[in-house]
Structure formats: C-alpha cells, structure tokens
Scaffold this motif. Structure first.
Motif, mmCIF file in Angstrom:
data_model
loop_
_atom_site.group_PDB
_atom_site.id
_atom_site.type_symbol
_atom_site.label_atom_id
_atom_site.label_comp_id
_atom_site.label_asym_id
_atom_site.label_seq_id
_atom_site.Cartn_x
_atom_site.Cartn_y
_atom_site.Cartn_z
ATOM 1 N N GLY A 161 73.119 84.707 37.587
ATOM 2 C CA GLY A 161 72.823 83.570 38.444
ATOM 3 C C GLY A 161 73.304 82.267 37.842
ATOM 4 O O GLY A 161 73.632 81.326 38.567
ATOM 5 N N GLY A 162 73.351 82.205 36.511
ATOM 6 C CA GLY A 162 73.807 80.986 35.841
ATOM 7 C C GLY A 162 75.286 80.990 35.521
ATOM 8 O O GLY A 162 75.786 80.032 34.925
ATOM 9 N N GLY A 163 76.000 82.080 35.851
ATOM 10 C CA GLY A 163 77.437 82.117 35.648
ATOM 11 C C GLY A 163 77.860 82.282 34.203
ATOM 12 O O GLY A 163 78.957 81.850 33.824
ATOM 13 N N LYS B 94 81.034 90.026 38.434
ATOM 14 C CA LYS B 94 80.236 90.300 39.633
ATOM 15 C C LYS B 94 80.070 91.791 39.855
ATOM 16 O O LYS B 94 78.977 92.268 40.196
ATOM 17 C CB LYS B 94 80.889 89.659 40.855
ATOM 18 N N TYR C 289 66.771 86.425 39.153
ATOM 19 C CA TYR C 289 68.099 85.995 39.611
ATOM 20 C C TYR C 289 68.032 84.609 40.254
ATOM 21 O O TYR C 289 68.869 83.745 39.983
ATOM 22 C CB TYR C 289 68.660 87.009 40.603
ATOM 23 N N GLU C 290 67.042 84.417 41.122
ATOM 24 C CA GLU C 290 66.940 83.136 41.833
ATOM 25 C C GLU C 290 66.642 81.987 40.872
ATOM 26 O O GLU C 290 67.153 80.875 41.047
ATOM 27 C CB GLU C 290 65.858 83.227 42.915
ATOM 28 N N GLY D 137 67.556 81.880 37.704
ATOM 29 C CA GLY D 137 68.810 81.624 36.997
ATOM 30 C C GLY D 137 69.778 80.828 37.846
ATOM 31 O O GLY D 137 70.456 79.912 37.353
ATOM 32 N N HIS D 138 69.848 81.172 39.126
ATOM 33 C CA HIS D 138 70.736 80.448 40.042
ATOM 34 C C HIS D 138 70.278 79.000 40.209
ATOM 35 O O HIS D 138 71.103 78.065 40.227
ATOM 36 C CB HIS D 138 70.753 81.161 41.389
ATOM 37 N N LEU D 139 68.954 78.791 40.310
ATOM 38 C CA LEU D 139 68.416 77.448 40.473
ATOM 39 C C LEU D 139 68.712 76.580 39.249
ATOM 40 O O LEU D 139 69.160 75.432 39.379
ATOM 41 C CB LEU D 139 66.902 77.519 40.710
ATOM 42 N N SER E 209 71.077 77.020 37.075
ATOM 43 C CA SER E 209 72.516 76.774 36.944
ATOM 44 C C SER E 209 72.959 75.631 37.855
ATOM 45 O O SER E 209 73.814 74.817 37.494
ATOM 46 C CB SER E 209 73.302 78.042 37.299
ATOM 47 N N SER E 210 72.356 75.574 39.047
ATOM 48 C CA SER E 210 72.715 74.479 39.966
ATOM 49 C C SER E 210 72.216 73.125 39.459
ATOM 50 O O SER E 210 72.853 72.099 39.690
ATOM 51 C CB SER E 210 72.144 74.778 41.363
ATOM 52 N N GLU F 125 78.507 79.388 39.407
ATOM 53 C CA GLU F 125 77.918 80.674 39.781
ATOM 54 C C GLU F 125 78.969 81.774 39.656
ATOM 55 O O GLU F 125 80.140 81.545 39.814
ATOM 56 C CB GLU F 125 77.396 80.604 41.227
#
Length: 297
Positions: A91-93, A234, A282-283, A285-287, A289-290, A296
């Motif tokens: 999620g953080g790339g 991915k 995952y969410e 990590g994505h948050l 990273s943004s 991503e």
C-alpha cells in the motif's frame, strides 16, 4: 465402528499399571469423540464398557490438543503480522527488497518474543496457582470447618440440597489434597497445573507456529521471482494475498478437528476474520503513503 479392543492387540505404547497401553487410551478417546459426532449411542456404550472392563477411566486426550491454543494463536498472529508488513509495504509502494528484509527480520524476532512470552506467562501463571494452593492448604489445616462450610454454600448456590451438599463436601474433605484441588476450582476458578505439563514445549510450539505460518506470505516474494522473474511487485503481492487466504482457510479447517464446528465453517470463519485484519493493514499502508507522498504499487 472398530474399537481399540477389537484391533490386533499390538501396540507401540507403554502399558500402565493395569496393562492398558497409552496409545490404546488415546484411541478410546478418539473413538468416543467420533461416536459423539455421529450421535452413535451404541458405539459410545461399547467404548464405556471396554473402559470399565479394563478398569481404566482416565480419558487421555490427544496430546496435540494441549497445544491447540498456542498453535492457533501463534499461527494466526504470525501470518497476520507478516501479511500486515506485506500489505502495508504494498500500500505504501515500497520495493520488494524492503518487504523481504522487513518481513523476515520482523517475523523471526517476533516469533522468538512470542515463544519466550508464552513460556514466561505460563510459568508465572503456574507459580501463582501453586501459591494459591499453598494458601488454601494452610487454611484447610487451620480452619477446616470454615472451608467445608464455604464449599457447602457454593454447592447449595448451584442447586444442590443442603443435606446433599454437606454429605458430598464432608466426604471429599477426608482427602486433603483432593479436597484442596476441588476448592481451587470451585472457589477460585483455578485449575492446578499437571506436573507433567511441559511449558517449555508450549513456548517452542508458539515460536514454530508464529515463524512457520508467518513466513507463508513472504515465500512468494522469495521463491516466485526464481521461477517467474518477470513478475512485478503487484503480481507478487497478489500471490501473497492468495497464499495468505489459503493458509488462513487451512488453519481454520485444521482447528475444526479440535472443536464441534465443521471444517468448512471453521475455515471460512478464520478466512473472513483474518481477511478483515489484512484489508485494514493494506488500507492503513495506502493511507500513510498518500499522506507522506510515497507512490502506490
């Protein structure tokens, strides 16, 4: 249904004082469990008759059952911790190399910590219970009548007639060690540890379960590139998701062997609950990273 006494009479177990083998005792318990699952009253009756004839009433359960809690707790914690790292990194790339370094170093460090924690917590609990047993023994020796009246009151509160409760308790109180063990359970809700309990083995089981199951989501990152070098981050993450889902389902299905639920229900329960935790990782990590501006996957 074939019962242990109907077998060929050979056993690799050790006989106890009445000549009954340890492996046969385990087989009897497994047969009784099977009869219960099938609601087979006749088979259950035959099993009990065989135990009465052998003068053996100790239902030695499957030794694996002693470590179910450690295996499930360690395995679930391990695989979710590992997947949280993978999902958070995806999620953080973060690059694949970082995922593997973070994943394997964290899994084995946490596995050692969990194993040591299991050992120390079990040791502390056993010491606490034995200390309480010493206190109960002291109270019985110095104020026997008071302890007897406490036990009578407990049984009366649970539905026994006062005369029956007094008769039962006074008979039990003739045997000090037995009575103290009963008091521990009835008064304090504490089970006196078995001298044969191996808390070191509990720690080892916790370590192996955490490390073994925890390594599963990371194996794709380590092995897949050897066979499919063209797979990108991915694709590797998708493989980790599939492996994690399968492992969670298998873990739940195996758990059903030691519970009353069917393998499909138990497997799906573990898959859904574990999947929710994985999705949250995952969410998050994505948050993050943004927020910090990392790209991503």
């Amino acid at each position: 249904m074939e019962l242990p006494g109907q077998m060929d009479g050979h056993s690799n177990g050790h006989a106890n004082g009445n000549g009954f083998h340890a492996t046969e005792k385990t087989c009897l318990v497994q047969a009784a469990q099977h009869a219960y699952r099938l609601n087979d009253i006749e088979a259950s009756r035959l099993i009990h008759e065989q135990k009465f004839e052998a003068k053996n009433h100790d239902e030695t359960h499957d030794a694996v059952g002693d470590y179910v809690k450690s295996m499930i707790f360690g395995g679930l914690d391990g695989i979710l911790t590992s997947f949280a790292i993978v999902a958070g990194a995806a999620g953080g790339g973060l690059p694949v190399e970082v995922v593997m370094v973070l994943g394997f170093s964290n899994i084995f460090a946490d596995a050692f910590s969990m194993g040591m924690g299991e050992y120390l917590s079990s040791k502390a609990h056993n010491e606490f219970v034995l200390k309480e047993k010493e206190r109960e023994s002291w109270e019985l020796q110095n104020f026997r009548e008071g302890e007897i009246k406490e036990m009578i009151d407990i049984y009366v509160e649970r539905g026994m007639e006062a005369d029956d409760a007094e008769d039962v308790v006074r008979k039990m109180s003739k045997y000090d060690n037995f009575f103290v063990n009963v008091m521990m359970v009835e008064e304090l809700g504490l089970q006196v540890p078995d001298p044969d309990d191996d808390i070191v083995k509990e720690g080892v089981v916790m370590f192996l379960a955490f490390a073994g199951f925890g390594a599963m989501p990371l194996l794709g990152y380590a092995l897949i590139p050897l066979c499919f070098p063209h797979f990108g981050p991915k694709a590797l993450f998708n493989v980790a998701c599939i492996v994690t889902a399968l492992t969670l389902f298998v873990m739940g299905a195996v758990k059903s062997k030691f519970s009353t639920r069917g393998w499909l229900h138990s497997g799906m329960e573990m898959l859904v609950l574990g999947g929710v935790c994985a999705l949250m990782a995952y969410e998050i990590g994505h948050l993050v990273s943004s927020l910090v501006g990392v790209g991503e996957v």
